[in-house]
Design an enzyme around this catalytic site. Structure first.
Site, short mmCIF file in Angstrom:
data_model
loop_
_atom_site.label_atom_id
_atom_site.label_comp_id
_atom_site.label_asym_id
_atom_site.label_seq_id
_atom_site.Cartn_x
_atom_site.Cartn_y
_atom_site.Cartn_z
CD1 TRP A 33 -4.47 -11.93 -4.26
CD2 TRP A 33 -3.74 -11.69 -2.04
NE1 TRP A 33 -4.50 -10.56 -3.59
CE2 TRP A 33 -3.97 -10.62 -2.45
CE3 TRP A 33 -2.90 -12.03 -0.85
CZ2 TRP A 33 -3.83 -9.51 -1.53
CZ3 TRP A 33 -2.96 -11.11 -0.06
CH2 TRP A 33 -3.55 -9.80 -0.46
CD GLU A 77 -5.19 -1.55 2.33
OE1 GLU A 77 -6.28 -1.90 2.42
OE2 GLU A 77 -4.72 -1.10 1.43
CD GLU A 115 -9.93 -2.81 -0.11
OE1 GLU A 115 -9.09 -2.39 0.54
OE2 GLU A 115 -9.82 -2.50 -1.44
CG HIS A 118 -5.77 -5.34 0.78
ND1 HIS A 118 -6.23 -4.34 -0.05
CD2 HIS A 118 -5.59 -6.31 -0.01
CE1 HIS A 118 -6.68 -4.86 -1.10
NE2 HIS A 118 -6.30 -6.17 -1.30
CD GLU A 168 -10.73 0.62 -3.65
OE1 GLU A 168 -9.70 0.30 -3.34
OE2 GLU A 168 -11.64 0.13 -2.92
CB THR A 171 -5.14 2.47 -1.78
OG1 THR A 171 -6.16 1.85 -2.75
CG2 THR A 171 -5.63 3.03 -0.63
CG ASP A 200 -6.53 -7.39 -4.25
OD1 ASP A 200 -6.38 -8.29 -5.34
OD2 ASP A 200 -6.44 -8.09 -3.17
CD GLU A 201 -6.55 -1.06 -2.29
OE1 GLU A 201 -7.64 -1.07 -2.84
OE2 GLU A 201 -6.02 -1.29 -1.25
CG HIS A 204 -11.13 -3.50 -5.04
ND1 HIS A 204 -10.65 -3.87 -3.90
CD2 HIS A 204 -11.71 -4.67 -5.54
CE1 HIS A 204 -10.90 -4.99 -3.58
NE2 HIS A 204 -11.33 -5.67 -4.39
#
Length: 333
Positions: A33, A77, A115, A118, A168, A171, A200-201, A204
């Site tokens: 995305w 971020e 990252e 974000h 990670e 967050t 996403d976090e 990760h």
């Protein structure tokens, strides 16, 4: 053999798995995305202004502490250049090798590119919302990058991967909670943005925690000592040096943290829970053949969550709301 040489050998060993790490935990650019997927389309004159108007109307429903936390999360971020420069200096990461860098530097660049979306997404949302003082937000972001910070890991990859595993997951929790609150205020678009960032976090976190698990498999004693070191000295939050324009370094962090605690977005209990989750993930209680130093380190880590729990239960979070330059109460009423 010196400890740092052993770490370099372990990093070189794990580097052979970089392609599998990238395939498992990162998403190709053409498939992942992008911020524009969740924001009003500025090229569509038929819908853009109406979508922005709707975004701004929904934003009016969100309370003061929510905006403080969202701004703080966004600034954190956007301080990404600090994190990338730190990781590029870790033992075993070489961005100069063969003109392209080694496998680890490729991982760092790929992770950074994911990252980067974000802060880009959240910054655009804040700008369109009309609810925050963007010039003050931008000044704080520049200060945070300019001030830098010391996460207490030196160039040690073991300590760095403990840090990134912890952060990670932290967050992920923060963005997930912000998404939940946004949904409760019927702000579905913002909730969706924060939820996908949280996703996403989590990917990760899964990556960095697997790096540590793989290190435990080949160098358990030194990995255990490194884990203990990071827990003993505590994880320094990326926003630790947060400040507003004209203020001293770090002066905004405590009030930002208080707002997050009041909202339940990120609390002292979450810190303890993350610690316990890492202990369970890495099966610290099942490690065998540890050195005496590592056994002592394990004993310390295993007892630490309960010790911190007792301290946490005595904490009192101030109810008084601090007035930030980023978010002026007059704009929120």
């Amino acid at each position: 053999m010196a400890i740092d040489n052993i770490r370099l050998e372990v990093m070189q060993l794990l580097e052979k798995k970089i392609e599998s790490y990238i395939d498992k935990f990162l998403i190709p650019i053409d498939k992942v995305w992008q911020p524009t997927d969740f924001l009003p389309d500025s090229q569509n004159e038929d819908t853009f202004f109406e979508e922005v108007k709707e975004l701004r109307e929904l934003a009016k429903e969100l309370p003061y502490d929510f905006w403080v936390v969202l701004v703080g999360d966004t600034i954190t971020e956007e301080a990404l250049p600090t994190y990338e420069s730190w990781l590029m200096d870790v033992e075993g990461v070489n961005q100069h090798e063969d003109g392209k860098g080694n496998g680890w530097s490729r991982w760092v660049r790929y992770w950074t590119s994911e990252e980067n979306r974000h802060g880009d997404t959240l910054n655009k949302y804040l700008y369109l919302s009309g609810r925050v003082n963007m010039i003050e937000v931008e000044r704080t972001t520049q200060h945070l990058i300019n001030d830098g910070f010391d996460i207490g890991t030196d160039r040690d990859p073991y300590k760095n991967f403990v840090y990134t595993s912890f952060q990670e997951l932290a967050t992920n929790i923060s963005h997930s909670r912000v998404a939940k609150l946004a949904r409760e205020y019927s702000n579905k678009s913002l909730a969706k943005m924060c939820k996908i960032i949280a996703g996403d976090e989590m990917r990760h976190y899964n990556a960095y925690s697997e790096f540590v698990k793989d290190i435990f498999a080949v160098d358990p004693s030194q990995m255990m000592v490194a884990f203990s070191h990071m827990m003993k000295h505590k994880i320094v939050m990326p926003a630790h040096f947060l400040r507003e324009s004209g203020d001293a370094i770090g002066t905004a962090f405590e009030e930002f943290s208080n707002a997050a605690q009041r909202l339940g977005v990120y609390t002292s209990q979450d810190y303890i829970d993350i610690m316990q989750r890492l202990i369970d993930k890495w099966e610290i209680d099942k490690l065998v053949d540890l050195t005496d130093e590592a056994e002592k380190a394990r004993d310390f880590v295993m007892k630490l969550p309960a010790r911190m729990q007792r301290i946490s239960e005595r904490l009192v979070i101030p109810e008084d709301v601090f007035e930030f330059k980023w978010v002026q109460p007059a704009l929120i009423k």
